[in-house]
Design a protein around this motif. Sequence first.
Motif, PDB file in Angstrom:
ATOM      1  N   ALA A   1       0.852  -1.246   0.085  1.00 19.00           N
ATOM      2  CA  ALA A   1      -0.094  -0.202   0.036  1.00 19.00           C
ATOM      3  C   ALA A   1       0.862   1.327   0.329  1.00 19.00           C
ATOM      4  O   ALA A   1       0.334   2.396  -0.224  1.00 19.00           O
ATOM      5  CB  ALA A   1      -0.925  -0.025   1.289  1.00 19.00           C
ATOM      6  N   ARG A   2       2.120   1.054   0.066  1.00 21.17           N
ATOM      7  CA  ARG A   2       3.145   2.096   0.206  1.00 21.17           C
ATOM      8  C   ARG A   2       3.905   2.332  -0.994  1.00 21.17           C
ATOM      9  O   ARG A   2       4.628   1.494  -1.587  1.00 21.17           O
ATOM     10  CB  ARG A   2       3.915   1.926   1.563  1.00 21.17           C
ATOM     11  CG  ARG A   2       4.790   3.248   1.841  1.00 21.17           C
ATOM     12  CD  ARG A   2       5.505   3.115   3.077  1.00 21.17           C
ATOM     13  NE  ARG A   2       6.565   2.275   2.816  1.00 21.17           N
ATOM     14  CZ  ARG A   2       7.724   2.170   2.628  1.00 21.17           C
ATOM     15  NH1 ARG A   2       8.143   3.433   1.976  1.00 21.17           N
ATOM     16  NH2 ARG A   2       8.587   1.209   2.574  1.00 21.17           N
ATOM     17  N   ARG A   3       4.229   3.739  -1.605  1.00 23.32           N
ATOM     18  CA  ARG A   3       5.048   3.663  -2.654  1.00 23.32           C
ATOM     19  C   ARG A   3       6.478   3.565  -2.082  1.00 23.32           C
ATOM     20  O   ARG A   3       6.799   4.144  -1.058  1.00 23.32           O
ATOM     21  CB  ARG A   3       4.852   5.332  -3.224  1.00 23.32           C
ATOM     22  CG  ARG A   3       5.547   5.380  -4.617  1.00 23.32           C
ATOM     23  CD  ARG A   3       5.334   6.878  -4.962  1.00 23.32           C
ATOM     24  NE  ARG A   3       6.065   7.573  -5.904  1.00 23.32           N
ATOM     25  CZ  ARG A   3       5.844   7.250  -7.229  1.00 23.32           C
ATOM     26  NH1 ARG A   3       5.054   6.385  -7.617  1.00 23.32           N
ATOM     27  NH2 ARG A   3       6.772   7.906  -7.885  1.00 23.32           N
ATOM     28  N   PRO A   4       7.051   2.756  -3.025  1.00 20.86           N
ATOM     29  CA  PRO A   4       8.628   2.504  -2.620  1.00 20.86           C
ATOM     30  C   PRO A   4       9.403   3.633  -2.612  1.00 20.86           C
ATOM     31  O   PRO A   4       9.334   4.652  -3.422  1.00 20.86           O
ATOM     32  CB  PRO A   4       9.028   1.504  -3.573  1.00 20.86           C
ATOM     33  CG  PRO A   4       7.727   1.017  -4.142  1.00 20.86           C
ATOM     34  CD  PRO A   4       6.913   1.870  -4.097  1.00 20.86           C
ATOM     35  N   VAL A   5      10.529   3.731  -1.731  1.00 17.21           N
ATOM     36  CA  VAL A   5      11.500   4.590  -1.623  1.00 17.21           C
ATOM     37  C   VAL A   5      12.859   4.341  -1.913  1.00 17.21           C
ATOM     38  O   VAL A   5      13.201   3.289  -1.581  1.00 17.21           O
ATOM     39  CB  VAL A   5      11.626   5.345  -0.477  1.00 17.21           C
ATOM     40  CG1 VAL A   5      12.473   6.493  -0.354  1.00 17.21           C
ATOM     41  CG2 VAL A   5      10.186   5.965  -0.130  1.00 17.21           C
ATOM     42  N   VAL A   6      13.577   4.720  -3.154  1.00 15.40           N
ATOM     43  CA  VAL A   6      14.887   4.544  -3.385  1.00 15.40           C
ATOM     44  C   VAL A   6      15.844   5.623  -2.782  1.00 15.40           C
ATOM     45  O   VAL A   6      15.294   6.941  -3.065  1.00 15.40           O
ATOM     46  CB  VAL A   6      15.156   4.320  -4.939  1.00 15.40           C
ATOM     47  CG1 VAL A   6      16.338   4.252  -5.231  1.00 15.40           C
ATOM     48  CG2 VAL A   6      14.358   3.448  -5.312  1.00 15.40           C
ATOM     49  N   ALA A   7      17.008   5.472  -2.100  1.00 17.81           N
ATOM     50  CA  ALA A   7      17.614   6.265  -1.452  1.00 17.81           C
ATOM     51  C   ALA A   7      19.006   6.240  -1.911  1.00 17.81           C
ATOM     52  O   ALA A   7      19.584   4.997  -2.271  1.00 17.81           O
ATOM     53  CB  ALA A   7      17.362   6.630  -0.078  1.00 17.81           C
ATOM     54  N   MET A   8      19.814   7.316  -1.699  1.00 23.38           N
ATOM     55  CA  MET A   8      21.181   7.431  -1.737  1.00 23.38           C
ATOM     56  C   MET A   8      21.811   8.096  -0.674  1.00 23.38           C
ATOM     57  O   MET A   8      20.933   9.009   0.023  1.00 23.38           O
ATOM     58  CB  MET A   8      21.796   8.021  -2.831  1.00 23.38           C
ATOM     59  CG  MET A   8      23.375   8.494  -2.940  1.00 23.38           C
ATOM     60  SD  MET A   8      24.501   7.009  -2.600  1.00 23.38           S
ATOM     61  CE  MET A   8      26.249   7.912  -2.662  1.00 23.38           C
ATOM     62  N   ILE A   9      22.631   8.072   0.180  1.00 19.72           N
ATOM     63  CA  ILE A   9      23.183   8.415   1.127  1.00 19.72           C
ATOM     64  C   ILE A   9      24.712   9.110   1.195  1.00 19.72           C
ATOM     65  O   ILE A   9      25.450   8.331   0.731  1.00 19.72           O
ATOM     66  CB  ILE A   9      23.255   7.517   2.644  1.00 19.72           C
ATOM     67  CG1 ILE A   9      21.980   6.720   2.800  1.00 19.72           C
ATOM     68  CG2 ILE A   9      23.797   8.171   3.859  1.00 19.72           C
ATOM     69  CD1 ILE A   9      21.932   5.608   3.655  1.00 19.72           C
TER      70      ILE A   9
END
Length: 367
Positions: A189-197
């Motif tokens: 139900a949640r839109r995925p998150v792609v991240a860089m740190i």
Amino acid sequence: MTRVLHVTEAMGSGVLSLVDSISRRQAEEGADVQVLFMPRPETPTDAALRARFDRRVALRRVSTGSRHGDLRALWRAVSRTAGEVDAVHAHSSIAGAIVRLAMNRRLPADRVFFSPHGFAFLRLDLPAPARLGIRRLERALARRSTLVLTSPSEFAVASEALRPARAHLLQTGIPSESVSRLPRVADPARRPVVAMIGRLVHQKAPWRFAAAARALGARADFVWIGGGSPEDERRWLGDARVRVTGWVSPTELSALIDTVDVLLFPSLWEGMSLSLVQAQAQGIPAVVSDVVGNRDSVEDGVTGFVCADDDALIAATARLLDDPGLRERMSAAALDWARRALTDDALGRDSLAVYRLAAERAGSSAR
């Protein structure tokens, strides 16, 4: 009691985390530890550093208001410590050069240690002649110190390019208690998150992250945890739909990582990124470039994907976004991998053992 001086001109981002980690672990082992540092724009305030570092670690800031003045002051401060410490450990390239030159004839090479945290001759933002010159300088300076490398691939690069007489592999990572207990469960139900740190700088290849955001923006939100100058954000991210958080505290970083589904880490060169290690330890599948440090932090095909080029980075990210079950399996594998290979609980004991072993070998060869 072993007396240790750590020195760096790069007191920010990953080097800050590593110096904090090793000094803390050494203090826990009973060593007398000092950290001598030059501030950078991203260096936290003295109050923030004091709150972060172990209370038993003495912090000494060198700051004159100008970079050249700071470098001269750092040289003088290092030189004055020669008779007061058992080991001097430099972190990052400029501090490494200053310490090894300042300690020449003041301390034997077996008591001077250098960790590059990403060799400068691997920097792809420098022209080839400059990288060659830096490599030759590093080969000469290697004779005046003992190299302490923080990943197997960095050790391999040092062995091949520098042929050092003295080199040790020292595992770094995060505390075992920081490894999450439960793997991530995909929420449809949640839109995925792609991240860089990391800092938004050339080393981290932000244009690669932007390209993935443009290609996959319909499937996920893209977040850059960290920041850079407004000019660099505009130049490298452009019209890509990427949210930039700016600098965050360690506590905020951990909370943000818990909101991430895929870490896309496309850097051009590394030493051993603790941000990447932390993401694996929090169960985040990682898609990384095939460079020093990255390939040691991710089990390819098991806890994420190690990719050879830009197209592969985007394809691997898409695969994880499209397969929640794969994300869950890789999350569980990442936690197991982190417990086995990415913790630093023995860092204090092992680093002090490296110092003692170097001194014992020097004593044996002198007899």
